[in-house]
Design a protein around this motif. Structure first.
Motif: not given
Length: 477
Positions: A217, A222-223, A265-266, A291, A423, A456-457
């Protein structure tokens, strides 16, 4: 385990990957490493461990095997077709080696133990064979080849988890990454070679898993996808230290929560679940954290209780349906995918129809489907006759594929008109005018590039239409 993409596939389709160019992390030897991976997510994760070990020993990586000093194939033994593809690829490397006699060619992973003598002695296609628990020995084995010897280490371990090795992210988009949480498998499904090629099940230190998630992270990922042959049987118990109070064991539901709490956010995914082990506690944990993606790969293999018993799956038709009902009750929006085998030993036409009726009951989002292929060394190969004719296997497979195509389209059409949280993973394969990414249910979504947003957003996409495998839409506020 297969990389979970939203598409209807058979296991005839192997995924292939190549190492990226990067600088070594240790003192450079000037030698270049090329790794090519086939099969499941675990193989790709293992290749990242191998790259880390060799980079620490002064290697660089390259995309071009013709300029490499060491070439490895990380193999899959799921089907005979995969083995033949690896053999053909090794012959291509043999041609490159003829022009570069110092090149070291090796086979890693699941195929190593079973075919080591063929590759090394009979066909003389490789110099080194290394099993999935012996990657730390690679520098030593390469040294033996440099000295003129062949080298083999296929010993399995009851302890090795590579928990202290930080994987080098090969072919990474910088957004999604795998985290291996366990190795091996204690299930003895009669059709499967994994217990023999990857050894007994052992779980990785939960604290090292969480640390890796934190590190990813902080590096911009982000995943993460938590990997294991059977993630639901994850159970880590810290070794007892004299004078200290023993820590309680950590199960998979608790590990999921620990990783989810790294950051909202992950995104967190996982694979693969076993129907006999997935618990309501896991499902409630998924429901509790926004998430944790609402998607489960739950292999059924067959809809017939008798065939499931022959497969030694340790659940029956009713148990599987109960688990599906629990998923639908606790996580109504959850996507479900599966694996299906057609034509297993003695499967009758009525039992094949039971598989089709199971597919109608669940209406899977997508599936991985293949005709039964007997694998040497498995319990099925020893106990049962592979007696279903090939033409019958293929006809049943076609019926299963056609059924799944109907259900995949049905699931996709249910998304149309709704807003999906996506994502952004990068540009779509077809155009740099479009982005692509997946929603919670692992469905691929394609939408026009919007300069306000970058890979990534997270964005919200209104799904306006669909193809047979993809949602198409536009970003909305």
């Amino acid at each position: 385990m297969i990389e979970l993409q939203h598409t209807t596939k058979t296991h005839d389709e192997s995924r292939q990957g190549e190492a990226l160019d990067m600088l070594p992390t240790g003192k450079s030897t000037g030698r270049k490493l090329y790794i090519e991976s086939y099969g499941c997510q675990m193989n790709f994760s293992d290749s990242e461990i191998v790259a880390s070990i060799l980079l620490d020993n002064g290697f660089e990586t390259t995309r071009d095997y013709k300029e490499a000093d060491v070439v490895f194939i990380n193999t899959c033994s799921i089907r005979e077709n995969a083995e033949q593809r690896v053999r053909n690829r090794l012959k291509e490397f043999e041609s490159a080696k003829a022009k570069n006699p110092g090149m070291v060619v090796g086979v890693l992973g699941c195929m190593a133990e079973r075919l080591k003598s063929k590759f090394l002695e009979e066909e003389k296609l490789v110099d080194v064979v290394v099993g999935p628990d012996a990657y730390r020995d690679l520098p030593n084995l390469i040294g033996k080849v440099d000295d003129g010897s062949k080298a083999v280490n296929v010993l399995l371990s009851r302890e090795e988890t590579y928990a202290d090795i930080s994987p080098v992210r090969l072919n990474s988009n910088g957004i999604s990454a795998f985290i291996s949480i366990m190795r091996g498998c204690d299930n003895m499904c009669s059709f499967c070679v994994v217990p023999f090629t990857r050894g007994r099940e052992r779980s990785r230190d939960c604290h090292s898993v969480v640390k890796e998630a934190h590190d990813l992270f902080n590096a911009g990922y982000r995943e993460v996808t938590l990997l294991g042959q059977n993630v639901d049987s994850y159970k880590y118990t810290r070794p007892v230290i004299e004078g200290q109070t023993p820590e309680p064991a950590v199960n998979f539901a608790q590990l999921l929560a620990m990783v989810a709490e790294v950051s909202p956010e992950l995104r967190v995914r996982f694979s693969t679940s076993h129907p006999k082990d997935i618990t309501d506690e896991v499902l409630h944990t998924m429901a509790r954290y926004e998430n944790i993606c609402k998607y489960i790969h739950l292999p059924v293999q067959s809809g017939s209780s008798r065939v499931l018993e022959l497969m030694n799956r340790t659940y029956d038709r009713e148990w599987y349906m109960d688990r599906v009902n629990a998923i639908r009750r606790i996580i109504p929006s959850c996507g479900i995918s599966t694996d299906v085998i057609t034509g297993f030993c003695t499967e009758t036409e009525d039992e094949h129809q039971e598989t089709l009726s199971m597919m109608d009951y669940v209406k899977y989002d997508f599936a991985y489907m293949f005709a039964y292929s007997e694998r040497p060394g498995t319990l099925a190969a020893k106990r049962y006759e592979d007696d279903v004719p090939e033409e019958v296997k293929k006809r049943r497979l076609t019926e299963v594929v056609n059924k799944q195509q109907e259900h995949s389209l049905y699931r996709l059409q249910n998304f149309v008109g709704n807003v999906q949280k996506v994502l952004i993973e990068g540009f779509s394969k077809r155009s740099d005018q479009d982005y692509c990414g997946r929603n919670d249910q692992n469905t691929m979504v394609v939408f026009p590039v919007d300069e306000r947003f970058k890979p990534g957003q997270y964005v919200y996409v209104l799904a306006e239409r669909c193809t047979s495998a993809t949602l198409i839409g536009r970003i909305v506020d």
